[in-house]
Design a protein around this motif. Structure first.
Motif, mmCIF file in Angstrom:
data_model
loop_
_atom_site.group_PDB
_atom_site.id
_atom_site.type_symbol
_atom_site.label_atom_id
_atom_site.label_comp_id
_atom_site.label_asym_id
_atom_site.label_seq_id
_atom_site.Cartn_x
_atom_site.Cartn_y
_atom_site.Cartn_z
ATOM 1 N N GLY A 277 0.824 -1.201 0.000
ATOM 2 C CA GLY A 277 0.000 0.000 0.000
ATOM 3 C C GLY A 277 0.855 1.246 0.000
ATOM 4 O O GLY A 277 2.088 1.176 0.007
ATOM 5 N N LYS A 278 0.205 2.382 0.012
ATOM 6 C CA LYS A 278 0.905 3.668 -0.013
ATOM 7 C C LYS A 278 1.240 4.127 1.401
ATOM 8 O O LYS A 278 0.434 3.987 2.325
ATOM 9 N N LEU A 279 2.456 4.690 1.552
ATOM 10 C CA LEU A 279 2.899 5.294 2.806
ATOM 11 C C LEU A 279 3.155 6.769 2.572
ATOM 12 O O LEU A 279 3.585 7.169 1.499
ATOM 13 N N SER A 280 2.933 7.576 3.615
ATOM 14 C CA SER A 280 3.238 8.999 3.544
ATOM 15 C C SER A 280 3.801 9.463 4.874
ATOM 16 O O SER A 280 3.438 8.934 5.936
ATOM 17 N N VAL A 281 4.702 10.428 4.813
ATOM 18 C CA VAL A 281 5.142 11.083 6.040
ATOM 19 C C VAL A 281 3.914 11.703 6.704
ATOM 20 O O VAL A 281 3.098 12.352 6.040
ATOM 21 N N GLY A 282 3.768 11.491 7.996
ATOM 22 C CA GLY A 282 2.606 11.963 8.722
ATOM 23 C C GLY A 282 1.567 10.892 8.961
ATOM 24 O O GLY A 282 0.658 11.077 9.779
ATOM 25 N N ASP A 283 1.688 9.751 8.267
ATOM 26 C CA ASP A 283 0.756 8.640 8.502
ATOM 27 C C ASP A 283 0.861 8.155 9.942
ATOM 28 O O ASP A 283 1.969 8.077 10.512
ATOM 29 N N GLU A 284 -0.270 7.788 10.512
ATOM 30 C CA GLU A 284 -0.260 7.189 11.834
ATOM 31 C C GLU A 284 0.267 5.755 11.750
ATOM 32 O O GLU A 284 -0.044 5.017 10.805
ATOM 33 N N VAL A 285 1.076 5.376 12.702
ATOM 34 C CA VAL A 285 1.626 4.022 12.788
ATOM 35 C C VAL A 285 0.885 3.301 13.907
ATOM 36 O O VAL A 285 1.030 3.625 15.082
ATOM 37 N N VAL A 286 0.058 2.343 13.525
ATOM 38 C CA VAL A 286 -0.798 1.646 14.487
ATOM 39 C C VAL A 286 -0.280 0.227 14.689
ATOM 40 O O VAL A 286 -0.204 -0.552 13.731
ATOM 41 N N VAL A 287 0.085 -0.102 15.903
ATOM 42 C CA VAL A 287 0.509 -1.477 16.229
ATOM 43 C C VAL A 287 -0.742 -2.275 16.558
ATOM 44 O O VAL A 287 -1.422 -2.029 17.561
ATOM 45 N N ARG A 288 -1.042 -3.239 15.734
ATOM 46 C CA ARG A 288 -2.260 -4.036 15.914
ATOM 47 C C ARG A 288 -2.037 -5.267 16.770
ATOM 48 O O ARG A 288 -2.980 -5.891 17.251
ATOM 49 N N GLU A 289 -0.780 -5.642 16.925
ATOM 50 C CA GLU A 289 -0.445 -6.813 17.747
ATOM 51 C C GLU A 289 0.932 -6.618 18.356
ATOM 52 O O GLU A 289 1.866 -6.217 17.673
ATOM 53 N N TRP A 290 1.029 -6.878 19.653
ATOM 54 C CA TRP A 290 2.305 -6.778 20.370
ATOM 55 C C TRP A 290 2.809 -8.164 20.731
ATOM 56 O O TRP A 290 2.038 -9.107 20.864
ATOM 57 N N GLY A 291 4.113 -8.279 20.883
ATOM 58 C CA GLY A 291 4.733 -9.518 21.308
ATOM 59 C C GLY A 291 5.754 -9.241 22.397
ATOM 60 O O GLY A 291 5.817 -8.142 22.949
ATOM 61 N N VAL A 292 6.546 -10.235 22.693
ATOM 62 C CA VAL A 292 7.592 -10.122 23.708
ATOM 63 C C VAL A 292 8.924 -9.849 23.011
ATOM 64 O O VAL A 292 9.265 -10.533 22.059
ATOM 65 N N ALA A 293 9.664 -8.858 23.491
ATOM 66 C CA ALA A 293 10.949 -8.534 22.891
ATOM 67 C C ALA A 293 11.888 -9.715 22.982
ATOM 68 O O ALA A 293 11.969 -10.400 24.012
ATOM 69 N N GLU A 294 12.638 -9.971 21.917
ATOM 70 C CA GLU A 294 13.545 -11.112 21.871
ATOM 71 C C GLU A 294 14.838 -10.849 22.634
ATOM 72 O O GLU A 294 15.582 -11.768 22.931
ATOM 73 N N LEU A 295 15.098 -9.599 22.935
ATOM 74 C CA LEU A 295 16.354 -9.240 23.592
ATOM 75 C C LEU A 295 16.333 -9.646 25.066
ATOM 76 O O LEU A 295 15.343 -9.395 25.757
#
Length: 295
Positions: A277-295
Motif C-alpha cells: 500500500g501507499k505510505l506517507s510522512v505523517g501517517d499514523e503508525v498503528v501497532v495491531r499486535e504486540w509480542g515479547v521482545a527477543e532481547l
C-alpha cells in the motif's frame, strides 16, 4: 500513538538513501529499494562493510522507473571529478550469477558505462546489476517475506526514541551523537500529536525500542509483519557523508546494553510486507499486535 516522520529508499545496495514524502510499499519493500547491487567482476556483492565509499553514491530512479542516475560527492575532493551517469535501466539483458552473503541469485547487468563509473568511484573493478522480475528470494524471520537485495527482510523500521537513548548513553562515554542515517532505516517513527494511549505501551514511540515488540503494524494503506531484530554490523561505523569508517561507535555502546541472546548487537527491527500500500510522512503508525521482545 506514533507517526511516520521519514521514509528513505536506497535504490543501490550500500548507496546513499533518498528521503521522500510518499512511497509505495510493494511486497518486496519500498519501490526500487535495494533493487540494484554493486558486485565484483566475478559476481560477489559489495557493501559498506568492506567498501565504505559506496555511501558517496547517490542514486535516483526516474518516476517511470526507466532511468537510473548516479552521482557521487567525495568530501575529500570538491572537484566533482566523477561526474554524473544517466542509465537506461534494462530488464531484458542476459542474467548473470551473483553472490549475496553466500547465496546464489541472478542479476541483470546494467552495462559497461555504469561499471566504469563505479570502478572509478570505488577504486576497484565493479559492475552494477538489477533484481530480475523473476527474483523469488524470501527472507526468513517470524514473518517471512519477499526481499530484493536487502541484507535480509524488506523493511527496516526505527524510532527516534531508540536513537535518542543510544545518543544519551554514548554521551555518558564522551562520544558525540550520531545521526539516524548511520542505521539506514526505511521508516522512521516518532511520537504522534494525538497522544493516544495503547493499553500495553502507552504513547509507544516515546518508549525506546518499543518497535522490538511490534508484531503487526498498519501504516497508511499497508501492513507490516515483524520478522526479526536488526543485527548491526560495521556499516554503522561508516560516516555516510564522508564514506569513511570513523571508529568504534555506535557498536561499542550498543554492546553494553543491546546484545542479543543469539549473538551480535541489535538496534531497530526488520519487517516483511503483509499488505502492500501507499505510505506517507505523517501517517499514523498503528501497532495491531504486540509480542515479547527477543532481547
Amino acid at each position: 500513538m506514533a507517526d511516520v516522520v521519514e521514509i528513505i529508499c536506497y535504490p543501490v545496495k550500500g548507496g546513499a538513501g533518498t528521503s521522500t514524502s510518499d512511497a509505495l510499499l510493494t511486497p518486496a519493500g519500498l519501490t526500487h529499494d535495494r533493487s540494484f547491487m554493486v558486485i565484483s567482476e566475478d559476481g560477489v556483492y559489495r557493501t559498506q562493510r568492506r567498501h565504505p565509499r559506496l555511501a558517496l553514491i547517490r542514486p535516483t530512479v526516474s518516476a517511470d522507473g526507466n532511468r537510473l542516475t548516479l552521482d557521487a560527492t567525495d568530501a575529500t575532493d570538491a572537484t566533482g571529478r566523477y561526474g554524473t551517469v544517466h542509465l537506461n535501466i534494462t530488464t531484458s539483458a542476459p542474467r548473470r550469477d551473483v553472490d549475496l552473503f553466500g547465496a546464489a541469485f541472478q542479476g541483470i547487468d546494467q552495462g559497461d558505462e555504469a561499471a566504469a563509473w563505479l570502478s572509478e568511484v570505488l577504486s576497484t573493478p565493479s559492475r552494477l546489476v538489477r533484481v530480475p522480475p523473476e527474483h523469488d528470494r524470501v527472507a526468513d524471520g517470524l514473518t517471512p517475506g519477499p526481499s530484493g537485495y536487502a541484507d535480509s527482510s524488506a523493511v527496516h523500521l526505527l524510532s527516534r526514541s531508540s536513537l535518542a537513548l543510544l545518543n544519551r548513553r554514548m554521551a555518558e562515554r564522551g562520544s558525540p551523537p550520531l545521526p539516524m542515517n548511520r542505521f539506514r532505516p526505511n521508516i522512521v517513527v516518532d511520537s504522534g500529536p494525538r497522544q493516544g494511549l495503547d493499553r500495553d505501551c502507552g504513547d509507544w514511540a516515546a518508549v525506546p525500542h518499543a518497535e522490538d515488540r511490534a508484531r503487526r503494524v498498519r501504516i497508511g494503506g499497508a501492513e507490516l509483519g515483524y520478522a526479526k531484530l536488526a543485527v548491526r554490523c560495521a556499516v554503522t561505523l561508516v560516516d555516510q557523508k564522508a564514506g569513511t569508517r570513523q571508529g568504534p561507535e555506535p557498536v561499542r555502546t550498543l554492546a553494553s546494553y543491546r546484545r542479543a541472546a543469539s549473538g551480535g548487537v541489535v538496534f531497530g527491527a526488520k519487517f516483511s510486507v503483509v499488505r502492500p500500500g501507499k505510505l506517507s510522512v505523517g501517517d499514523e503508525v498503528v501497532v495491531r499486535e504486540w509480542g515479547v521482545a527477543e532481547l
